[in-house]
Enzyme design. Structure first.
Site, PDB file in Angstrom:
ATOM      1  N   ASP A 194       0.870  -1.173   0.000  1.00 48.07           N
ATOM      2  CA  ASP A 194       0.000   0.000   0.000  1.00 48.07           C
ATOM      3  C   ASP A 194       0.905   1.220   0.000  1.00 48.07           C
ATOM      4  OD1 ASP A 194      -3.247   0.325   0.798  1.00 48.07           O
ATOM      5  OD2 ASP A 194      -2.024   2.121   1.015  1.00 48.07           O
ATOM      6  N   ILE A 195       0.304   2.359  -0.301  1.00 50.46           N
ATOM      7  CA  ILE A 195       1.069   3.607  -0.273  1.00 50.46           C
ATOM      8  C   ILE A 195       1.189   4.113   1.166  1.00 50.46           C
ATOM      9  CG2 ILE A 195      -0.907   5.144  -0.654  1.00 50.46           C
ATOM     10  CD1 ILE A 195       0.899   6.475  -2.816  1.00 50.46           C
ATOM     11  N   TYR A 212     -13.925   8.808 -12.270  1.00 53.34           N
ATOM     12  CA  TYR A 212     -13.784   7.443 -11.774  1.00 53.34           C
ATOM     13  C   TYR A 212     -14.486   6.460 -12.712  1.00 53.34           C
ATOM     14  CZ  TYR A 212     -14.459   3.559  -8.442  1.00 53.34           C
ATOM     15  OH  TYR A 212     -14.494   2.341  -7.807  1.00 53.34           O
TER      16      TYR A 212
END
Ligand code: SER
Length: 324
Positions: free
Chosen positions: A35-36, A139
Site C-alpha cells: 500500500d502507499i 472514476y
C-alpha cells in the site's frame, strides 16, 4: 500447492478484508501486501507506490506471486476533486500491472470495476451486464476504459484477468474513502455515537450495495472459477441488496429508535443519480454460481453488532438487540 497472492492497495476498505480472507485460506506467508500508506506491523508488507513500474516489477520478480489483486484506486467523489491526477493514477497502475502480466511475471489478475461504469442513459432498474455505459465521472470513465483494456489484454495476449463491478460496499473495520456510496457506512457510525447524521444524498436515491463478506466471497469465488466458464472478461455485474438512505435509516432505527437523519444533497447526489438503482447479475449467477447472502436487515445487524463492540468494548448487550 497453496496459491501465492500479492494485494496492491491492501490498506483500503476491500483490500484489508481481502488480505485477511486470503491469509485464512492460503496462510500468512502466501499473501504479500502493499500500500502507499505504511503498515509497519505486518511482516509481509511492502510500502509501494504502484504507479512506479520499476519498483512494482522488482517486487513482483522478488515475490513471484501467482495472483495479483489490484485494489488501489481513487474513488468517485474524491476523483472529481482532481480529475486528471485521478485518471492518471487509476490508469497508470492498471497498465503497469497488465504489462507485467504479459511478461509472464504472474498468472492471474483481479481488477475491480464499479457500478460507476454506468451513466445517465443506462436503464436504472435491474441494469443488465451489457447496456448503455456513458459514465460522467472521472472514476467511472477510468473504470469503463479499464474494462475495455482488460478485455483487450485477455483477447490479445490471453491474459487471465477477472473483474467485478462492485456496488457500494458496507463494512465496519476500515471505512471507505472518497466514494459516493460512503454515506451508508457513515450512517452506522453516527447512529452508534448517538449523533444526528447529515446525508449528502436525497432520501429516495436507491443504490446497489453489498455487505463486505459477500463482496470478498464474490472476489474469491470468481478468482477460483474455471476460466473456461467465464463469458465476461471485462467485469461482472454483481448484486447484493438495493436501498435508499431513508430505508437504511429506518432499518437502523429498528435498533436505535432515536437516530435522526437530515438530508442536504451535494455534488455526490448528481453522481448517485447517474448510477443504477439495482443490478441484474445473471451472468455471475450462471457462470460462477454467484448468490448474495446478506439482505438489508442481516447487513444492518452485522454492522451494528460489530461497530458497537468497537465503540463500546465493555458493553455486553446491544441496546434493543431485538428489533422494535
Ligand atoms: N463505492 C464506489 C464509489 O462510491 C463505487 O464503486 O465511488
Amino acid at each position: 500447492m497453496p496459491v501465492k497472492s500479492l494485494i496492491i492497495g491492501s490498506g483500503g476498505q476491500i483490500g484489508s478484508e481481502l488480505t485477511k480472507a486470503l491469509r485464512e485460506k492460503y496462510g500468512m506467508e502466501n499473501v504479500v501486501i502493499t500500500d502507499i500508506v505504511d503498515n509497519p506491523k505486518d511482516a509481509y508488507f511492502y510500502r509501494l507506490d504502484a504507479t512506479d513500474k520499476d519498483k512494482l516489477r522488482s517486487l513482483i520478480e522478488h515475490e513471484r506471486p501467482d495472483h495479483v489483486y489490484l485494489m488501489a484506486a481513487i474513488l468517485s467523489a474524491k476523483a472529481e476533486q482532481f480529475p486528471l491526477r485521478a485518471w492518471n493514477i487509476n490508469m497508470d497502475i492498471l497498465f503497469n500491472v497488465l504489462e507485467l502480466q504479459t511478461q509472464g511475471l504472474f498468472k492471474r489478475l483481479f481488477w475491480p470495476s464499479s457500478i460507476a461504469v454506468f451513466g445517465p442513459h443506462t436503464p436504472k432498474e435491474h441494469t443488465p451486464q451489457y447496456t448503455v455505459t456513458d459514465p460522467n465521472t472521472v472514476y467511472g470513465i477510468s473504470k469503463l476504459a479499464g474494462e475495455r483494456w482488460v478485455e483487450y489484454y485477455h483477447q490479445r495476449h490471453g491474459s487471465d484477468i477477472r473483474g467485478i463491478r462492485y456496488p457500494g460496499v458496507l463494512s465496519w473495520k476500515v471505512q471507505p474513502g472518497g466514494g459516493t456510496t460512503d454515506y451508508a457506512v457513515e450512517m452506522f457510525h453516527y447512529a452508534l455515537r448517538g449523533e444526528p447524521y447529515v446525508c449528502y444524498l436525497e432520501p429516495d436515491q436507491a443504490l446497489p450495495m453489498i455487505y463486505i463478506d459477500d463482496a470478498i466471497r464474490a472476489t474469491l469465488e470468481l478468482m477460483e472459477a474455471p476460466g473456461n466458464r467465464l463469458r465476461v472478461r471485462s467485469a461482472y455485474n454483481v448484486a447484493g441488496v438495493s436501498f435508499t438512505p431513508r430505508e437504511l435509516a429506518q432499518a437502523i432505527r429498528r435498533y436505535i429508535p432515536d437516530f435522526k437523519v437530515e438530508y442536504k444533497p451535494d455534488f455526490r447526489q448528481r453522481i448517485a443519480a447517474s448510477w443504477p438503482r439495482s443490478i441484474d447479475d445473471t451472468y455471475a449467477r450462471e457462470d460462477w454460481g454467484w448468490q448474495h447472502r446478506f439482505d438489508l436487515d442481516a447487513m444492518v445487524r452485522e454492522m451494528l453488532t460489530n461497530l458497537r463492540r468497537h465503540y463500546y468494548p465493555d458493553a455486553t448487550l446491544f441496546p434493543g438487540a431485538e428489533p422494535t
